[in-house]
Write a protein that holds these residues in place. Structure first.
Motif, PDB file in Angstrom:
ATOM      1  N   ARG A 212      49.651  73.049  52.418  1.00 39.64           N
ATOM      2  CA  ARG A 212      49.855  72.733  53.834  1.00 39.64           C
ATOM      3  C   ARG A 212      50.197  73.964  54.662  1.00 39.64           C
ATOM      4  NH1 ARG A 212      53.053  66.987  52.779  1.00 39.64           N
ATOM      5  NH2 ARG A 212      51.211  65.882  52.015  1.00 39.64           N
ATOM      6  N   GLY A 213      49.893  75.136  54.128  1.00 39.25           N
ATOM      7  CA  GLY A 213      50.045  76.371  54.896  1.00 39.25           C
ATOM      8  C   GLY A 213      51.416  76.999  54.831  1.00 39.25           C
ATOM      9  N   VAL A 214      52.215  76.615  53.838  1.00 31.95           N
ATOM     10  CA  VAL A 214      53.560  77.164  53.704  1.00 31.95           C
ATOM     11  C   VAL A 214      53.564  78.266  52.640  1.00 31.95           C
ATOM     12  CG1 VAL A 214      55.970  76.658  53.126  1.00 31.95           C
ATOM     13  CG2 VAL A 214      54.592  74.968  54.354  1.00 31.95           C
ATOM     14  N   THR A 215      54.135  79.417  52.966  1.00 30.11           N
ATOM     15  CA  THR A 215      54.322  80.488  51.995  1.00 30.11           C
ATOM     16  C   THR A 215      55.669  80.276  51.296  1.00 30.11           C
ATOM     17  OG1 THR A 215      53.061  82.055  53.338  1.00 30.11           O
ATOM     18  CG2 THR A 215      54.522  82.980  51.662  1.00 30.11           C
ATOM     19  N   VAL A 216      55.642  80.230  49.968  1.00 28.80           N
ATOM     20  CA  VAL A 216      56.846  79.907  49.206  1.00 28.80           C
ATOM     21  C   VAL A 216      57.289  81.119  48.389  1.00 28.80           C
ATOM     22  CG1 VAL A 216      57.909  78.367  47.517  1.00 28.80           C
ATOM     23  CG2 VAL A 216      56.140  77.494  49.062  1.00 28.80           C
ATOM     24  N   PHE A 217      58.516  81.575  48.643  1.00 27.76           N
ATOM     25  CA  PHE A 217      59.163  82.578  47.797  1.00 27.76           C
ATOM     26  C   PHE A 217      60.053  81.839  46.799  1.00 27.76           C
ATOM     27  CE2 PHE A 217      58.114  85.044  51.530  1.00 27.76           C
ATOM     28  CZ  PHE A 217      57.778  86.301  51.025  1.00 27.76           C
ATOM     29  N   ALA A 218      59.978  82.206  45.533  1.00 27.54           N
ATOM     30  CA  ALA A 218      60.815  81.602  44.496  1.00 27.54           C
ATOM     31  C   ALA A 218      61.760  82.661  43.940  1.00 27.54           C
ATOM     32  CB  ALA A 218      59.952  81.013  43.385  1.00 27.54           C
ATOM     33  N   VAL A 219      63.049  82.521  44.245  1.00 27.90           N
ATOM     34  CA  VAL A 219      64.068  83.462  43.789  1.00 27.90           C
ATOM     35  C   VAL A 219      64.863  82.796  42.676  1.00 27.90           C
ATOM     36  CG1 VAL A 219      66.055  84.857  44.432  1.00 27.90           C
ATOM     37  CG2 VAL A 219      64.205  84.477  46.090  1.00 27.90           C
ATOM     38  N   GLY A 220      64.791  83.338  41.469  1.00 26.42           N
ATOM     39  CA  GLY A 220      65.499  82.787  40.327  1.00 26.42           C
ATOM     40  C   GLY A 220      66.631  83.698  39.878  1.00 26.42           C
ATOM     41  N   SER A 234      54.088  81.321  45.873  1.00 34.64           N
ATOM     42  CA  SER A 234      52.744  81.511  46.424  1.00 34.64           C
ATOM     43  C   SER A 234      52.058  82.700  45.762  1.00 34.64           C
ATOM     44  CB  SER A 234      52.827  81.745  47.939  1.00 34.64           C
ATOM     45  OG  SER A 234      53.290  80.591  48.617  1.00 34.64           O
ATOM     46  N   ASP A 235      50.753  82.782  45.932  1.00 35.64           N
ATOM     47  CA  ASP A 235      49.984  83.936  45.455  1.00 35.64           C
ATOM     48  C   ASP A 235      50.062  85.070  46.476  1.00 35.64           C
ATOM     49  OD1 ASP A 235      49.122  82.755  43.067  1.00 35.64           O
ATOM     50  OD2 ASP A 235      47.505  81.700  44.104  1.00 35.64           O
ATOM     51  N   GLU A 239      54.408  89.149  44.231  1.00 38.18           N
ATOM     52  CA  GLU A 239      55.014  89.422  45.530  1.00 38.18           C
ATOM     53  C   GLU A 239      55.993  88.333  45.950  1.00 38.18           C
ATOM     54  OE1 GLU A 239      54.835  91.946  47.772  1.00 38.18           O
ATOM     55  OE2 GLU A 239      53.808  93.109  46.236  1.00 38.18           O
ATOM     56  N   HIS A 240      55.814  87.120  45.441  1.00 31.64           N
ATOM     57  CA  HIS A 240      56.586  85.973  45.923  1.00 31.64           C
ATOM     58  C   HIS A 240      57.556  85.397  44.895  1.00 31.64           C
ATOM     59  CE1 HIS A 240      53.030  86.093  48.613  1.00 31.64           C
ATOM     60  NE2 HIS A 240      53.918  85.757  49.534  1.00 31.64           N
ATOM     61  N   MET A 241      57.536  85.893  43.674  1.00 32.09           N
ATOM     62  CA  MET A 241      58.524  85.465  42.687  1.00 32.09           C
ATOM     63  C   MET A 241      59.472  86.621  42.403  1.00 32.09           C
ATOM     64  SD  MET A 241      58.236  84.380  38.712  1.00 32.09           S
ATOM     65  CE  MET A 241      59.176  85.747  38.030  1.00 32.09           C
ATOM     66  N   LEU A 242      60.775  86.367  42.523  1.00 35.42           N
ATOM     67  CA  LEU A 242      61.777  87.406  42.287  1.00 35.42           C
ATOM     68  C   LEU A 242      62.847  86.853  41.366  1.00 35.42           C
ATOM     69  CD1 LEU A 242      61.080  87.397  45.688  1.00 35.42           C
ATOM     70  CD2 LEU A 242      61.953  89.692  45.305  1.00 35.42           C
ATOM     71  N   TYR A 243      63.408  87.720  40.544  1.00 35.05           N
ATOM     72  CA  TYR A 243      64.365  87.259  39.534  1.00 35.05           C
ATOM     73  C   TYR A 243      65.514  88.253  39.413  1.00 35.05           C
ATOM     74  CZ  TYR A 243      66.327  85.925  35.029  1.00 35.05           C
ATOM     75  OH  TYR A 243      67.183  85.551  34.029  1.00 35.05           O
ATOM     76  N   ALA A 244      66.729  87.710  39.297  1.00 36.16           N
ATOM     77  CA  ALA A 244      67.926  88.520  39.061  1.00 36.16           C
ATOM     78  C   ALA A 244      68.596  88.027  37.788  1.00 36.16           C
ATOM     79  CB  ALA A 244      68.889  88.411  40.235  1.00 36.16           C
ATOM     80  N   LYS A 245      68.966  88.943  36.905  1.00 35.48           N
ATOM     81  CA  LYS A 245      69.587  88.554  35.642  1.00 35.48           C
ATOM     82  C   LYS A 245      70.959  87.923  35.835  1.00 35.48           C
ATOM     83  CE  LYS A 245      67.217  91.928  32.723  1.00 35.48           C
ATOM     84  NZ  LYS A 245      67.382  93.078  31.793  1.00 35.48           N
TER      85      LYS A 245
END
Length: 433
Positions: A212-220, A234-235, A239-245
């Motif tokens: 539906r046109g939403v850009t999704v960042f996933a921070v884990g 998102s693709d 660029e859109h998936m980030l992770y912190a230990k």
């Protein structure tokens, strides 16, 4: 006094520049940290400074350092029209102390938009917290200044619960995107922040949101499932998936998220994905009630579209105040080719709430609902004496329509004003001695 390395200063540290920096770009500073007075060398571009006053050695300037290092906060000045939603996990896996670190993380990112227009003419910001159920803690239209939004972030309260990320994503897709809450001409961005694995599926709701046109960042963070984060982001994923230990690394991660978020919020809105022509599932609809009696009601409806496998009727009796009675709930299942049903064994003069749903192979359709009331118990008609005897009377009557269990007959006794009762089968005759 010998110069002290910047790493030895404790945050926050105030430095008073006692002489203007020479051409080499360095100045000598007097540091007041606790009781000790130390000196350090700082670069001219350390931070924005405030003029304190004059002294024989030159102007006094106040410089703030954090963690003994140069602090240069990034700001976003290119975003124009964007709707940004932070979807924040507040489940038990986070804990209240780590929730405070997440609040600081969100606060830091939002603060980078302090130089852009906030509100309906520019950037709108929202925070949705979720555990078992999502709740909109800061709505897109609540505030019109960045300062108000930042105060609201500070005031966010932790509740806990199970991490149902899939349900939270569905909530955004259904109530924020599909309902027209987000602006068509604005970049639409969701920043998911989670510290664990979801207790429900995320694939389909995440895909719906992105389509539906939403850009999704996933921070884990820490225990977040990286495979799950990849499905949500998102693709391009990198660029859109980030992770912190660990939660303590969110401060470092905030700079990366802020930079990428600013870039996305500065772009034109992403177009919604064109879906293939799929038959829209509608119904059942036009639900009506007819053939009302004291023990039954007939429901009729226009059939639902799509490949219906069956229909499900749910009925609840209602109290005089309109409340559902938990003790009188029933379910009726019908074949897919039915569009009408006579619901029987109801109580006389009782209000009912009916729900009709189409059942598909893997999902329930949208419900249709209606309220209806049964009639009072009808009386017999044409009650008459058909035969008179010396010590008896034979009476007869015309029975009412509908299913009958029998009759209750009241007979006079030898005692004035008193009667006795007799129960007869529905086809019985009564002789009165």
């Amino acid at each position: 006094m010998k110069g002290a390395p910047l790493a030895s200063l404790r945050p926050p540290t105030s430095l008073y520049l006692t002489s203007g920096p020479p051409s080499g770009g360095r100045g000598r500073c007097c540091c007041c940290a606790g009781r000790a007075s130390r000196t350090a060398q700082v670069r001219q571009q350390t931070a924005a400074v405030s003029l304190l006053g004059a002294c024989p050695g030159g102007a006094w300037l106040l410089v703030e350092l954090r963690a003994g290092r140069r602090s240069q906060r990034r700001v976003c000045s290119t975003a124009e029209t964007a709707d940004i939603l932070f979807l924040v996990d507040e489940s038990w896996s986070i804990g209240e102390s780590n929730f405070q670190l997440i609040k600081e993380f969100v606060y830091t990112i939002i603060r980078t938009f302090e130089n852009v227009v906030v509100g309906k003419a520019g950037v709108r910001l929202s925070v949705v917290l979720y555990g078992d159920k999502p709740r909109v803690s800061i709505d897109l239209t609540d505030y019109i200044t960045i300062e108000e939004v930042l105060v609201a972030v500070r005031d966010l309260l932790y509740r806990g619960g199970n991490a149902k990320t899939g349900n939270a994503l569905s909530f955004l897709a259904d109530t924020m995107v599909s309902a027209g809450t987000l602006r068509e001409d604005a970049a639409k961005v969701v920043v998911l922040i989670t510290g664990g694995k979801s207790s429900d599926p995320v694939d389909e709701p995440a895909e719906t949101l992105k389509n539906r046109g939403v850009t999704v960042f996933a921070v884990g963070i820490r225990n977040a499932d990286r495979n799950e984060l990849r499905k949500i982001a998102s693709d391009p994923i990198e660029e859109h998936m980030l992770y912190a230990k660990d939660f303590g690394q969110l401060g470092i991660l905030s700079r990366k998220v802020s930079r990428r978020l600013c870039f996305t919020a500065s772009e034109p809105p992403q177009p919604a994905k064109q879906m293939a022509n799929v038959e829209k599932i509608v119904g059942p609809r036009d639900l009506t009630i007819s053939e009302q009696s004291y023990s039954s009601l007939r429901l009729s409806w226009t059939p639902a579209t799509g490949k219906v496998t069956s229909y499900r009727i749910l009925l609840d009796s209602l109290s005089a105040a309109g409340q559902v009675s938990a003790e009188d709930q029933r379910q009726v299942v019908l074949d897919a080719n039915k569009s009408s049903a006579l619901v029987t064994d109801l109580k006389p003069n009782t209000k009912y709430f009916f729900t009709v749903m189409a059942v598909y192979s893997d999902v329930l359709g949208e419900p249709a609902t209606i309220k209806g009331r049964t009639t009072s118990i009808p009386t017999v008609t044409h009650f008459r004496v058909v035969e008179e005897g010396l010590f008896s009377l034979k009476v007869a009557w015309t029975p009412p329509l509908g299913k009958l269990e029998g009759y209750k007959v009241y007979l006079p006794t030898n005692r004035p004003g008193s009667t006795s009762e007799k129960i007869l089968a529905r086809d019985g005759l009564l002789s009165c001695p």
